[in-house]
Scaffold this active site. Structure first.
Site, PDB file in Angstrom:
ATOM      1  N   HIS A 110       0.855  -0.962   0.397  1.00  0.00           N
ATOM      2  CA  HIS A 110      -0.086  -0.031   0.093  1.00  0.00           C
ATOM      3  C   HIS A 110       1.228   1.197  -0.130  1.00  0.00           C
ATOM      4  CE1 HIS A 110      -3.722   2.341   0.984  1.00  0.00           C
ATOM      5  NE2 HIS A 110      -3.055   2.857   1.596  1.00  0.00           N
ATOM      6  N   CYS A 111       0.916   2.252  -1.440  1.00  0.00           N
ATOM      7  CA  CYS A 111       1.448   3.793  -1.124  1.00  0.00           C
ATOM      8  C   CYS A 111       1.299   4.905  -0.591  1.00  0.00           C
ATOM      9  CB  CYS A 111       1.628   3.718  -2.689  1.00  0.00           C
ATOM     10  SG  CYS A 111       2.547   4.819  -2.678  1.00  0.00           S
ATOM     11  N   PHE A 112       1.332   5.331   0.613  1.00  0.00           N
ATOM     12  CA  PHE A 112       0.489   5.726   1.201  1.00  0.00           C
ATOM     13  C   PHE A 112       0.801   7.817   0.772  1.00  0.00           C
ATOM     14  CE2 PHE A 112       0.791   3.256   4.831  1.00  0.00           C
ATOM     15  CZ  PHE A 112       0.211   2.949   5.368  1.00  0.00           C
ATOM     16  N   GLY A 115      -1.955   7.119  -2.315  1.00  0.00           N
ATOM     17  CA  GLY A 115      -3.645   6.973  -1.105  1.00  0.00           C
ATOM     18  C   GLY A 115      -3.922   6.192  -1.662  1.00  0.00           C
ATOM     19  N   ASN A 116      -3.309   4.374  -1.878  1.00  0.00           N
ATOM     20  CA  ASN A 116      -3.382   3.548  -2.582  1.00  0.00           C
ATOM     21  C   ASN A 116      -3.579   2.840  -3.008  1.00  0.00           C
ATOM     22  OD1 ASN A 116      -5.549   2.342  -4.976  1.00  0.00           O
ATOM     23  ND2 ASN A 116      -4.728   3.564  -7.355  1.00  0.00           N
TER      24      ASN A 116
END
Length: 263
Positions: A110-112, A115-116
């Site tokens: 999950h890439c903050f 946001g996805n």
């Protein structure tokens, strides 16, 4: 969980603010200083070439950033039902993301900052996003160093000149020798350097996993994958026309990633 959801909102805002500040500095500070060069009257002036290269890098970075969000991994749902329906269950490479509250296919992480979740549909765009963000930050750092060198008459010929720039500038700032705008550019130099190196390292790490046919989730869980030629693994993510995808932030140019399944 609340902290993770808050980070999922703050991190994209932080990235967009850094992008906006970088664009403003390039447009209103670095480019005007290059136009003052006597050679700027030529057709291929330094300011024109610098502006074109920076726009190319930033457009590809932001373009792939948008595509990472737009091409969000599908929610494959949970495996429910009788044994007769087991073949339709999600493959082992799926993972439930607590932040997104969904099960994604070929989950990587999950890439903050976007946001996805990063999965089968947007892995190519994520790698290109890291690549062009790294190039844009490092190129902005080089342009900023040239600007500071001209404004403050500082020579960066010595290898340690960049490392000693910050503490020296802080002392000069409080004594009034360095203006606030110049100090802000110096701070941005170190920020661009850090982000550029981090994105470059992340991009190289992701490319290595792609060549091996693995995801970060599979590495963390110790899931074994079937050995395949690295060219086939690369083609699954970047497609047959991968060179076109490197130049233009298009979605799945000849890629089979949207059709791939875990075997």
């Amino acid at each position: 969980m609340l902290a993770l959801r808050l980070l999922n909102v703050v991190a994209p805002a932080y990235f967009l603010c850094i992008s906006l500040v970088t664009f403003v500095l390039q447009l209103f500070l670095f480019l005007p200083s290059m136009r003052e060069d006597p050679a700027a009257a030529r057709l291929f002036s330094p300011a024109l070439l610098h502006g074109a290269l920076f726009l190319f890098l930033s457009a590809n970075a932001l373009g792939n950033y948008v595509l990472v969000i737009q091409n969000s991994p599908d929610d494959v749902g949970a495996c429910q039902g009788t044994s007769a329906r087991r073949p339709s269950c999600p493959p082992p490479s799926t993972h439930f993301c607590r932040v997104c509250a969904r099960v994604t296919l070929r989950h990587d992480h999950h890439c903050f900052f976007t946001g996805n979740c990063i999965g089968s549909r947007n892995m190519r765009n994520f790698v290109l996003f890291c690549l062009y963000t790294s190039l844009a930050c490092l190129y902005s750092m080089v342009a900023g160093v040239a600007y500071i060198s001209a404004v403050l008459s500082i020579s960066f010929a010595h290898p340690l000149a960049f490392l000693t720039l910050l503490p020296t500038s802080i002392s000069q700032f409080f004594s009034g020798a360095v203006l606030g705008s110049e100090m802000f550019v110096i701070l941005m130099l170190y920020l661009w350097f850090a982000i550029g190196l981090a994105c470059a390292g992340f991009c190289c790490h992701q490319l290595l996993l792609i060549l091996r046919g693995q995801t970060r989730h599979q590495v963390r869980k110790g899931v074994a994958v079937r050995a395949r030629p690295w060219r086939k693994n690369l083609q699954e993510v970047f497609g047959k026309r991968w060179l076109l995808g490197l130049l233009v932030p298009m979605f799945n140019v000849g890629s089979e990633s949207s059709k791939q399944r875990d075997k």
